[in-house]
Design a protein around this motif. Structure first.
Motif, PDB file in Angstrom:
ATOM      1  N   ARG A 257       0.827  -1.206   0.000  1.00 13.74           N
ATOM      2  CA  ARG A 257       0.000   0.000   0.000  1.00 13.74           C
ATOM      3  C   ARG A 257       0.859   1.252   0.000  1.00 13.74           C
ATOM      4  NH1 ARG A 257      -4.590  -1.336   4.628  1.00 13.74           N
ATOM      5  NH2 ARG A 257      -5.429  -3.245   3.686  1.00 13.74           N
ATOM      6  N   SER A 258       1.841   1.282   0.883  1.00 14.68           N
ATOM      7  CA  SER A 258       2.640   2.496   1.041  1.00 14.68           C
ATOM      8  C   SER A 258       3.573   2.742  -0.135  1.00 14.68           C
ATOM      9  CB  SER A 258       3.452   2.433   2.342  1.00 14.68           C
ATOM     10  OG  SER A 258       4.235   1.258   2.388  1.00 14.68           O
ATOM     11  N   HIS A 259       3.977   1.686  -0.865  1.00 13.79           N
ATOM     12  CA  HIS A 259       4.890   1.861  -1.995  1.00 13.79           C
ATOM     13  C   HIS A 259       4.321   1.233  -3.262  1.00 13.79           C
ATOM     14  CE1 HIS A 259       7.518   2.083   1.611  1.00 13.79           C
ATOM     15  NE2 HIS A 259       8.052   3.075   0.944  1.00 13.79           N
ATOM     16  N   ALA A 260       3.005   1.138  -3.329  1.00 13.07           N
ATOM     17  CA  ALA A 260       2.387   0.477  -4.481  1.00 13.07           C
ATOM     18  C   ALA A 260       2.675   1.210  -5.783  1.00 13.07           C
ATOM     19  CB  ALA A 260       0.883   0.372  -4.261  1.00 13.07           C
ATOM     20  N   ASN A 261       2.759   2.547  -5.741  1.00 12.62           N
ATOM     21  CA  ASN A 261       2.955   3.309  -6.979  1.00 12.62           C
ATOM     22  C   ASN A 261       4.273   2.980  -7.650  1.00 12.62           C
ATOM     23  OD1 ASN A 261       0.519   4.604  -6.677  1.00 12.62           O
ATOM     24  ND2 ASN A 261       1.374   6.355  -5.595  1.00 12.62           N
ATOM     25  N   PHE A 262       5.323   2.744  -6.843  1.00  8.92           N
ATOM     26  CA  PHE A 262       6.616   2.402  -7.428  1.00  8.92           C
ATOM     27  C   PHE A 262       6.500   1.128  -8.262  1.00  8.92           C
ATOM     28  CE2 PHE A 262       8.184   4.993  -3.844  1.00  8.92           C
ATOM     29  CZ  PHE A 262       9.021   5.844  -4.538  1.00  8.92           C
ATOM     30  N   PHE A 263       5.972   0.081  -7.659  1.00  3.74           N
ATOM     31  CA  PHE A 263       5.957  -1.219  -8.310  1.00  3.74           C
ATOM     32  C   PHE A 263       4.896  -1.287  -9.401  1.00  3.74           C
ATOM     33  CE2 PHE A 263       7.354  -1.727  -3.878  1.00  3.74           C
ATOM     34  CZ  PHE A 263       8.662  -2.096  -4.127  1.00  3.74           C
ATOM     35  N   ARG A 264       3.817  -0.536  -9.255  1.00  6.65           N
ATOM     36  CA  ARG A 264       2.825  -0.470 -10.322  1.00  6.65           C
ATOM     37  C   ARG A 264       3.408   0.248 -11.540  1.00  6.65           C
ATOM     38  NH1 ARG A 264      -0.954   1.982  -7.687  1.00  6.65           N
ATOM     39  NH2 ARG A 264      -1.815   0.067  -6.799  1.00  6.65           N
ATOM     40  N   ALA A 265       4.192   1.281 -11.303  1.00  6.41           N
ATOM     41  CA  ALA A 265       4.822   2.003 -12.411  1.00  6.41           C
ATOM     42  C   ALA A 265       5.827   1.112 -13.140  1.00  6.41           C
ATOM     43  CB  ALA A 265       5.525   3.258 -11.885  1.00  6.41           C
ATOM     44  N   VAL A 266       6.603   0.338 -12.376  1.00  6.96           N
ATOM     45  CA  VAL A 266       7.574  -0.559 -13.000  1.00  6.96           C
ATOM     46  C   VAL A 266       6.860  -1.616 -13.831  1.00  6.96           C
ATOM     47  CG1 VAL A 266       9.344  -2.293 -12.553  1.00  6.96           C
ATOM     48  CG2 VAL A 266       9.339  -0.172 -11.253  1.00  6.96           C
ATOM     49  N   ALA A 267       5.780  -2.191 -13.298  1.00  2.00           N
ATOM     50  CA  ALA A 267       5.027  -3.210 -14.030  1.00  2.00           C
ATOM     51  C   ALA A 267       4.431  -2.637 -15.317  1.00  2.00           C
ATOM     52  CB  ALA A 267       3.928  -3.785 -13.144  1.00  2.00           C
ATOM     53  N   THR A 268       3.928  -1.396 -15.238  1.00  2.00           N
ATOM     54  CA  THR A 268       3.368  -0.758 -16.426  1.00  2.00           C
ATOM     55  C   THR A 268       4.440  -0.499 -17.466  1.00  2.00           C
ATOM     56  OG1 THR A 268       1.667   0.306 -15.064  1.00  2.00           O
ATOM     57  CG2 THR A 268       2.062   1.222 -17.252  1.00  2.00           C
ATOM     58  N   GLU A 269       5.600  -0.033 -17.018  1.00  2.00           N
ATOM     59  CA  GLU A 269       6.700   0.220 -17.947  1.00  2.00           C
ATOM     60  C   GLU A 269       7.156  -1.061 -18.621  1.00  2.00           C
ATOM     61  OE1 GLU A 269       9.938   2.983 -17.088  1.00  2.00           O
ATOM     62  OE2 GLU A 269       8.911   3.444 -15.223  1.00  2.00           O
ATOM     63  N   LYS A 270       7.217  -2.148 -17.863  1.00  2.00           N
ATOM     64  CA  LYS A 270       7.613  -3.426 -18.447  1.00  2.00           C
ATOM     65  C   LYS A 270       6.649  -3.843 -19.545  1.00  2.00           C
ATOM     66  CE  LYS A 270       8.772  -6.831 -15.840  1.00  2.00           C
ATOM     67  NZ  LYS A 270       8.746  -7.826 -14.734  1.00  2.00           N
ATOM     68  N   MET A 271       5.361  -3.690 -19.298  1.00  2.00           N
ATOM     69  CA  MET A 271       4.367  -4.073 -20.293  1.00  2.00           C
ATOM     70  C   MET A 271       4.470  -3.204 -21.542  1.00  2.00           C
ATOM     71  SD  MET A 271       0.211  -4.168 -19.929  1.00  2.00           S
ATOM     72  CE  MET A 271       0.158  -2.374 -19.721  1.00  2.00           C
ATOM     73  N   VAL A 272       4.619  -1.889 -21.334  1.00  2.00           N
ATOM     74  CA  VAL A 272       4.706  -0.975 -22.480  1.00  2.00           C
ATOM     75  C   VAL A 272       5.973  -1.237 -23.282  1.00  2.00           C
ATOM     76  CG1 VAL A 272       4.934   1.445 -23.141  1.00  2.00           C
ATOM     77  CG2 VAL A 272       3.306   0.791 -21.372  1.00  2.00           C
ATOM     78  N   MET A 273       7.102  -1.424 -22.601  1.00  2.00           N
ATOM     79  CA  MET A 273       8.347  -1.693 -23.308  1.00  2.00           C
ATOM     80  C   MET A 273       8.278  -3.014 -24.065  1.00  2.00           C
ATOM     81  SD  MET A 273      10.221   0.909 -22.900  1.00  2.00           S
ATOM     82  CE  MET A 273      11.727   0.255 -23.591  1.00  2.00           C
ATOM     83  N   PHE A 274       7.611  -4.006 -23.493  1.00  2.00           N
ATOM     84  CA  PHE A 274       7.466  -5.286 -24.179  1.00  2.00           C
ATOM     85  C   PHE A 274       6.677  -5.109 -25.472  1.00  2.00           C
ATOM     86  CE2 PHE A 274       5.188  -9.236 -25.033  1.00  2.00           C
ATOM     87  CZ  PHE A 274       6.219 -10.166 -25.007  1.00  2.00           C
ATOM     88  N   ILE A 275       5.588  -4.332 -25.410  1.00  4.68           N
ATOM     89  CA  ILE A 275       4.771  -4.120 -26.598  1.00  4.68           C
ATOM     90  C   ILE A 275       5.535  -3.346 -27.662  1.00  4.68           C
ATOM     91  CG2 ILE A 275       2.695  -2.988 -27.474  1.00  4.68           C
ATOM     92  CD1 ILE A 275       1.378  -3.579 -24.769  1.00  4.68           C
ATOM     93  N   ILE A 276       6.239  -2.278 -27.234  1.00  3.29           N
ATOM     94  CA  ILE A 276       6.961  -1.438 -28.198  1.00  3.29           C
ATOM     95  C   ILE A 276       8.087  -2.214 -28.870  1.00  3.29           C
ATOM     96  CG2 ILE A 276       8.463   0.574 -28.414  1.00  3.29           C
ATOM     97  CD1 ILE A 276       6.794   1.914 -26.244  1.00  3.29           C
TER      98      ILE A 276
END
Length: 415
Positions: A257-276
């Motif tokens: 909860r307290s650091h969810a934004n960090f890991f959610r951002a990393v997961a999103t970046e991984k998905m976007v980079m994989f697609i690109i």
């Protein structure tokens, strides 16, 4: 089939002849395109995995897997709460803490910071701060000593070293004959830590728990209790269990909860980079289509002869699917080999490039992590390799179908 002539014919067509060097060049370009795309995908995802691991390790090395705090104000019976929490088999250690905001002043230099009061022996059980002390000692934070441990970036910006005096001010006022003045206390720098994460190295100071209670006038209360779990990924479940077990009303939080934004951002970046980066493989696979279309056009006479000898449309289709699949397989194999080698040596190659160019790619005052970590995962390699092979196979379908539709009479009319 006892005699898979489709395989041998497909392999034969992959070799260049004197008259079709251009087709062979496009085939080579397709192989290299797939290899580069696969290499880039594996390397980038490995670096993203490394960033996620380092973020998790460094954040949770200084923060906590979970915390228990009072719903309002300070936590009074923290010893009882800690004892009850320690009975949970998922919890490895507990430690009290006091937290607040303040400003550190050395001479004319002033900097805002987060203040944390701890008991060194207990804190070492729930965090890795003791392993990151670069100067002085963490155990010097004894009650009443008014010693302070600074982050390395903060100490450097203030010009403070071991033994220097610093003034710690907090946003609470004291009424004196001279008027209302901010509350402050002079501390002695007894330790400097460096965890390699700018957020903590620049914005955190540590003092003894009792000193923090006296400075913040908290009496015997604390801000909360920090918990370390055997399995950090079980933190949400453990937090829910504690909420049901503990009597009274408490505020229980965990790192998700307290650091969810960090890991959610990393997961999103991984998905976007994989697609690109998958588009690179897609473009290379499209080149296979172009190559096979030209091969089919060039081999129409051969196709017609095979058809007159009894080859079925399915066999003709298989021949050209073999040829295109070989291009995709070789490109994928080269890309996987290059990606694995590069991902395993990123942490060695990047410092070498930084020394050669005399430029630091990840400045510590800009990025959370100043190194370029890498973590190769077998699942990523399998997923990327499967995607590349699948695209290579799909790209052969249309040209192979076109080859199977060639009419022998039309193809041999002008031969």
């Amino acid at each position: 089939m006892r005699n898979p002539y489709e395989l041998f014919a497909g392999l034969r067509y992959t070799r260049a002849k004197r008259r079709n060097h251009f087709i062979s060049f496009i085939s080579l370009a397709s192989m290299l395109g797939i290899a580069i795309g696969v290499t880039a995908l594996i390397t980038v995802l490995s670096v993203m995995n490394g960033f996620e691991r380092e973020l998790r390790t460094r954040i949770l090395g200084m923060a906590s897997h979970a915390t228990i705090a009072a719903y309002r104000g300070g936590l009074e019976d923290w010893q009882g709460v800690a004892k009850m929490a320690a009975q949970n088999q998922d919890i490895a250690a507990v430690a009290p803490y006091v937290e607040g905001e303040g400003m550190v002043k050395v001479g004319s230099d002033l900097s805002g910071t987060m203040l944390r009061g701890v008991i060194p022996a207990e804190e070492n059980r729930v965090s890795e701060i003791g392993q990151h002390i670069k100067a002085g000692t963490f155990e010097s934070l004894t009650p009443g000593s008014y010693n302070i441990v600074l982050g390395s970036e903060l100490a450097e910006s203030l010009g403070a070293t071991i033994g220097d005096k610093v003034d710690l001010m907090i946003p609470q006022a004291s009424v004196t004959p001279a008027g209302v003045l901010p509350r402050f206390r002079r501390f002695t720098v007894s330790g400097i830590f460096r965890v390699g994460m700018y957020e903590f190295d620049r914005g955190l100071v540590l003092i003894n728990l009792q000193d923090a209670q006296a400075l913040l006038r908290m009496d015997d209360t604390v801000t909360g209790v920090r918990l370390k779990l055997h399995d950090l990924f079980a933190a949400p479940r453990v937090a829910r269990d504690l909420a049901n077990q503990l009597p009274g009303i408490y505020y229980i939080s965990d790192w998700t909860r307290s650091h969810a934004n960090f890991f959610r951002a990393v997961a999103t970046e991984k998905m976007v980079m994989f697609i690109i980066l998958s588009l690179i493989v897609g473009v290379a696979a499209f080149n296979i289509v172009s190559t096979l279309v030209m091969v089919v056009q060039d081999k129409q006479a051969d196709i017609a002869i095979l058809r007159t000898l009894g080859a079925t449309p399915r066999s003709i289709m298989a021949i050209f699917m073999v040829q295109g699949s070989i291009i995709g397989f070789v490109g994928t194999a080269l890309g996987v080999a290059g990606g694995v080698l590069l991902a395993l040596n990123v942490e060695t190659l990047v410092p070498l490039l930084e020394r050669l160019t005399n430029h630091q790619f990840l400045a510590p005052d800009v990025y959370y992590i100043s190194d370029l970590p890498s973590e190769l995962k077998l699942s990523d390699v399998v997923r990327i390799g499967s995607l590349s092979l699948a695209l290579g196979l799909l790209s052969t379908l249309y040209p192979a179908w076109r080859a199977s539709r060639v009419q022998p009479a039309e193809a041999l009319r002008y031969e």
